[in-house]
Design a protein around this motif. Structure first.
Motif: not given
Lengths: 344, 344
Positions: B263-266, B252-254, B271-272, B247-248
């Motif tokens: 979004l990526q931070t969330a 990256s295309g966002e 995730h970890d 998903l991450l």
């Protein structure tokens, strides 16, 4: 003030044994159940449940469910739960029924921030997911997926040809989701500070949002779901003073049945929840065919809190005592039980 | 595991007196401050603050602020606060700076539901409004009002002529608001239940939402802000297995810098979070010109929690010890203080 009348000193063991006796023998003795449970407060009911389980290795709530039926059973079941458990159950019932979404707004807006948190905890314990998760999944999902493309067409056509906004529920789906999730996840500021200038500017933002209707519901939702209740009261007052009409009246022009109902419920409950409950009762009683769910909900949830005030308001607005009105609309054990909770 | 090293038995009065002595005389003795505060856990620091106030009728935090300066002062100030107070301060700083919105997502997604609640309480006590209220007001408001009409034009044109979605922040404004408010108001289910079928279907929903990009961000936001962390992990795994990419990577295309970053931070934090913090540290250290705020934030917030694990991860990924890397990037009292928190 509460309407519930209960003795200060209660023997939980005696109560548990009397209930057990009421279940046994020739049919259930509903009278005994009403005379006990209809006159015990939340802490006492909790102790009775514990004593009953200890004495008879049986869950009192389950036993009551199996012994009773109909509206009476539902009312007793709601009543015997702890307030936060009860609200979790009410929210769970409401989330599955789009016509009842306003009940979720009622719970979210009447409770204090800490009480709402307790309901969210109880919801997780009971249903193994979070309240907002359930609300979000039910109010979005399939309906929303299906209507995205449709919505866009509608927006384009309306915009290009200045077509007025019709009442259609499709359009409400994403905003009702935002509104409800926002309301149940709120943990509003509870302090006394009110920002008068903010109330002023946000009254205007609300006015613009409602005037425009179609495209700026986010501002309306943002303000209603995040500001403190005192701040919102100041904003509502400002709105009325500056724009010559109350926010509630202005919202009556909103389209989309569910969305409008949720919105109005939120505003009413934040503005004056006793008045709101009086209106719910009035509508229930006025209508042909009683809505027992609403009647039970209001009496059961408010009996230990402010039902006495609501009764006074009711008398003022209707020139009839609420007890008399309820007695006329209901019958049997259900009636006796509601009247007990109302203080008879 | 924590990296912080501290004695079990501490005399709070001795500590308070030693700090007082460090402030007095010829200049402040930073060394003494580091040797005390750099080796006390949260409960001990709280006691020292209380003892200091009792002995000298002075707020230790305020005194430190006036005695110290620069990065060192900021690090000590962050450190001496209780974790929930500190996160409230970090969130408050981040909310005012659109480039730092991801810090809010970090706090919301790394903390447990109860810890996040504690931060929301601390935020209200400190700032006299709710965290979500502040987030909502900062991420919406003027910008959003101004761009609604614009957005509609863009949507229409894109839709009619199949124009691809450009990176523009205007479009992100309402969704970043929804995403951030959703993250900070979440009270996620914390139990062990995971619904595998739901993970399956929501992995597809996420895939569709990202593929379509423009019109279905609500689903992405709904899932990320309401599901439990364990449920989301199952969904992320399912996504990777079914769609051949994580998903991450797909995100990256966002478009839209702020929205994408949040979004990526969330996703990373859910995730970890240890891996996430290792990456933050790596980026800070790799870049020319250190981002002291990020460096301080990660070390101060994790020193008492899992900094030892993060240090191990860092060594694995970079073949350099984090302590050495930090020592190379920083200097003076700031360096000594960070190294103390790292366990030196």
């Amino acid at each position: 003030m509460a309407s519930l009348v209960y003795p200060e000193n209660v023997s939980y063991v005696d109560d548990a044994q009397a209930l057990r006796k009421a279940f046994e023998g020739w049919g259930t003795s509903e009278k005994a159940i009403i005379s006990i449970l209809g006159h015990r407060n939340a802490a006492q009911r909790r102790q009775i449940r514990a004593a009953y389980e200890g004495l008879f290795q049986e869950d009192l709530v389950k036993r009551l469910e199996s012994e009773l039926k109909g509206d009476f059973e539902r009312a007793v079941y709601r009543w015997i739960l702890d307030p936060e458990e009860r609200d979790a159950v009410l929210a769970n019932v409401a989330v599955k029924k789009s016509g009842d979404y306003h009940v979720i707004a009622e719970i979210a807006c009447v409770l204090s921030p800490e009480e709402l948190l307790a309901v969210r905890r109880a919801y997780q314990t009971r249903y193994k997911l979070s309240l907002e998760e359930d609300v979000a999944a039910h109010t979005s999902g399939d309906l929303r997926k299906a209507c995205y493309a449709t919505n866009l067409h509608i927006y384009i056509l309306r915009y290009l040809y200045h077509v007025p906004n019709d009442s259609d529920n499709l359009l409400n789906s994403p905003i009702i989701f935002q509104l409800l999730v926002g309301l149940v996840t709120a943990y509003r500021y509870q302090g006394p500070e009110v920002n008068a200038r903010l109330a002023d500017s946000e009254a205007d933002v609300l006015h613009d949002a409602i005037k425009d209707k179609k495209f700026n519901h986010e501002e309306l939702i943002r303000i209603l779901t995040t500001r403190s209740k005192l701040q919102l009261l100041a904003t509502f007052n400002r709105y009325r003073d500056d724009h010559g009409t109350s926010l509630l009246e202005a919202l009556s022009g909103e389209h989309g049945d569910d969305f409008k109902k949720v919105l109005q419920t939120a505003v009413r409950c934040i503005h004056d929840h006793k008045k709101y409950f009086e209106e719910v009762l009035r509508n229930v009683i006025k209508k042909v065919g009683t809505n027992e769910d609403a009647l039970t909900r209001v009496i059961v949830t408010r009996a230990e809190k402010d039902m006495k005030d609501i009764k006074e308001l009711y008398y003022k607005e209707n020139s009839v005592h609420l007890d008399q009105a309820v007695a006329k609309e209901t019958h049997g054990d259900y009636k006796d039980f509601l009247l007990a909770l109302l203080g008879n």
